[in-house]
Design an enzyme around this catalytic site. Structure first.
Site: not given
Length: 274
Positions: A225, A95, A254
């Site tokens: 995601d 991320s 995610h």
């Protein structure tokens, strides 16, 4: 506890396990190196020196008011790598951490000859925000809403975020322990750092960093995601790099958890050896 001190005097916490070729993990927002506990053991068991740090303002690192931006995050990562004198490094970023490792590799790691490979998972590059040059991105109102929620009641926001972060709202098996640990890590971030990091991960354009990468990069992402849309992330990033491998995980969220975590970790190990 082990700390390094950055050029601007900020204390950055890090942890490491194992010996061998170094693998450095960069966590997502609003987490800490604790998010990589499984990987630290798995990769150390596989014969690597596994290292993870808490981003400034996060976890056990100094609670910063300033420097909560991607350029500084990359400099902090460089400070960790240099302090530990790591070479032939495999960088793994999730991320926000994916943006951090890409910028670090392009601007510091490659010129210093320290980086061997890069892995990103559910990473924010090339750019999340909708702009004239990136019309498919998310509107600024999305990120303004996140900032407002963090400012108003971050504790409840972290709890609510676990649902989409791990895909629990799509029927994925997510334990209360996983959700509680996300909340615990989120509550360790000081408010200024949590707030400012939204701008860092959403408005930073990594296009030129991706283009500058000469080392191999594995770009991994779940196709479900809900936090970083794959169409604006992995599918665009793979077109910008010179030596990229794209790995898409069907139905994966995610957050790196459960069966997705097991598959991703094994694929990273296989890719490093390949």
């Amino acid at each position: 506890m082990p700390y390094i001190t950055t050029a601007d005097g900020v204390q950055i916490y890090y942890t490491e396990q194992g010996t061998g070729q170094p693998i450095v993990f960069s966590h997502g927002w609003p987490l800490s190196s604790d998010a990589w506990q499984v990987e630290l053991k798995r990769f150390a068991d596989a014969g690597y020196r596994a290292v993870a740090h808490d981003r400034r303002g996060h976890g056990r690192s100094e609670k910063t008011y300033s420097g909560n931006d991607m350029d500084t995050y990359a400099k902090d990562l460089s400070a960790v790598v240099e302090a530990l004198d790591l070479h032939d490094v495999v960088l793994v970023g999730h991320s926000t951490g994916g943006g951090e490792v890409v910028r670090y590799a392009a601007r510091y790691g490659q010129p210093q000859g320290r980086v061997a490979r890069v892995v990103t998972a559910g990473a924010v590059p090339p750019l999340m925000l909708r702009t004239d040059a990136n019309p498919d991105g998310l509107p600024i109102e999305v990120f303004d809403g996140i900032r407002a929620a963090v400012l108003k009641d971050r504790s409840q926001f972290w709890k609510d975020l676990t649902e989409s972060f791990f895909g629990a709202n799509r029927g994925r098996a997510v334990s209360s322990g996983d959700k509680d640990d996300f909340w615990r890590q989120g509550m360790l971030v000081n408010l200024a750092a949590a707030y400012d990091c939204v701008k860092a991960y959403s408005e930073t354009d990594f296009t030129e960093d991706l283009k500058a990468l000469e080392v191999p990069i594995l770009i991994a992402q779940g196709d479900d995601d809900q936090i970083v849309p794959i169409a604006d992330a992995a599918y665009k990033a793979i077109k910008l790099v010179k030596r990229g491998t794209l790995k898409v995980y069907e139905g994966a969220p995610h957050g790196i958890q459960g069966d997705y975590q097991d598959r991703l970790d094994q694929d990273i190990l296989d890719w490093i050896k390949g």
